[in-house]
Design a protein around this motif. Structure first.
Motif, PDB file in Angstrom:
ATOM      1  N   MET A   1       2.394  64.229  50.377  1.00 27.36           N
ATOM      2  CA  MET A   1       2.148  64.432  51.877  1.00 27.36           C
ATOM      3  C   MET A   1       1.162  65.870  51.817  1.00 27.36           C
ATOM      4  SD  MET A   1       3.640  62.063  53.190  1.00 27.36           S
ATOM      5  CE  MET A   1       3.467  62.331  54.827  1.00 27.36           C
ATOM      6  N   GLY A   2       0.233  65.442  52.823  1.00 28.98           N
ATOM      7  CA  GLY A   2      -0.344  66.687  53.239  1.00 28.98           C
ATOM      8  C   GLY A   2      -0.911  67.215  54.338  1.00 28.98           C
ATOM      9  N   TRP A   3      -1.292  68.247  54.771  1.00 28.72           N
ATOM     10  CA  TRP A   3      -1.503  68.743  55.842  1.00 28.72           C
ATOM     11  C   TRP A   3      -2.898  69.343  55.726  1.00 28.72           C
ATOM     12  CZ3 TRP A   3       0.871  68.302  60.525  1.00 28.72           C
ATOM     13  CH2 TRP A   3       2.063  68.013  60.527  1.00 28.72           C
TER      14      TRP A   3
ATOM     15  N   ALA B   1      -2.471  72.443  53.015  1.00 29.37           N
ATOM     16  CA  ALA B   1      -1.126  72.326  52.231  1.00 29.37           C
ATOM     17  C   ALA B   1      -0.712  71.128  51.716  1.00 29.37           C
ATOM     18  CB  ALA B   1       0.340  73.054  52.879  1.00 29.37           C
ATOM     19  N   ALA B   2      -0.311  70.859  50.474  1.00 34.49           N
ATOM     20  CA  ALA B   2       0.264  69.451  50.293  1.00 34.49           C
ATOM     21  C   ALA B   2       1.660  69.694  49.519  1.00 34.49           C
ATOM     22  CB  ALA B   2      -0.743  68.878  49.208  1.00 34.49           C
ATOM     23  N   ILE B   3       2.372  68.555  49.251  1.00 42.76           N
ATOM     24  CA  ILE B   3       3.717  68.461  48.623  1.00 42.76           C
ATOM     25  C   ILE B   3       3.935  67.154  47.978  1.00 42.76           C
ATOM     26  CG2 ILE B   3       4.843  67.733  50.809  1.00 42.76           C
ATOM     27  CD1 ILE B   3       7.269  69.364  49.899  1.00 42.76           C
ATOM     28  N   THR B   4       4.324  67.470  46.835  1.00 40.57           N
ATOM     29  CA  THR B   4       4.152  66.267  45.881  1.00 40.57           C
ATOM     30  C   THR B   4       5.755  65.652  46.200  1.00 40.57           C
ATOM     31  OG1 THR B   4       5.376  67.277  44.279  1.00 40.57           O
ATOM     32  CG2 THR B   4       2.980  67.411  44.021  1.00 40.57           C
ATOM     33  N   ARG B   5       5.979  64.297  45.701  1.00 40.26           N
ATOM     34  CA  ARG B   5       7.050  63.502  45.584  1.00 40.26           C
ATOM     35  C   ARG B   5       8.195  64.339  45.212  1.00 40.26           C
ATOM     36  NH1 ARG B   5       6.042  58.657  41.723  1.00 40.26           N
ATOM     37  NH2 ARG B   5       5.964  59.710  39.801  1.00 40.26           N
ATOM     38  N   SER B   6       7.984  65.338  44.316  1.00 40.69           N
ATOM     39  CA  SER B   6       8.986  66.133  43.677  1.00 40.69           C
ATOM     40  C   SER B   6       9.273  67.309  44.341  1.00 40.69           C
ATOM     41  CB  SER B   6       8.950  66.480  42.146  1.00 40.69           C
ATOM     42  OG  SER B   6       7.459  67.221  42.144  1.00 40.69           O
TER      43      SER B   6
END
Length: 123
Positions: free
Chosen positions: A34-36, A49-54
């Motif tokens: 997911m990214g913003w 910012a981005a966040i991985t599945r982990s």
């Protein structure tokens, strides 16, 4: 197919805070990065910012220490906590979902996009 809906934007004074939310439909939310992103008038869309599945978070230099990305896979929601906001943070903010393993910093890595939410920071 994934549908994304952002909320939480608004007008805030410099130094203030906002928390953006992105609610996703679909049963495969937890598998996506997911990214913003944000886009100011006359400027290119950029990933903040981005966040991985982990759950690993990554940040643009200009927001490090001020923004925090998180996700709640049980609620299919991604958040962006924004503190110490500056006028230069003013933009339309978009959340996006994409497959794991792609370059998180470029828009073309993401398959699904929300409609955007306006963030305006006054000086």
């Amino acid at each position: 197919q994934v549908q994304l809906v952002e909320s939480g934007g608004g007008l805030v004074q410099a130094g203030g805070s906002l928390r953006l939310s992105c609610a996703a439909s679909g049963r495969t939310f937890s598998s996506y990065t997911m990214g913003w992103f944000r886009q100011a008038p006359g400027k290119e869309r950029e990933c903040v910012a981005a966040i991985t599945r982990s759950g690993s978070g990554y940040y643009r230099d200009s927001v490090k220490g001020r923004f925090t990305i998180s996700r709640d896979n049980a609620k299919n929601t991604t958040f962006l906590q924004m503190n110490s906001l500056k006028p230069e943070d003013t933009a339309v903010y978009y959340c996006a979902a994409g497959p794991w393993g792609r370059n998180i910093w470029v828009p073309k890595s993401y398959n699904y996009w929300g409609q955007g939410t306006q963030v305006t920071v006054s000086s």
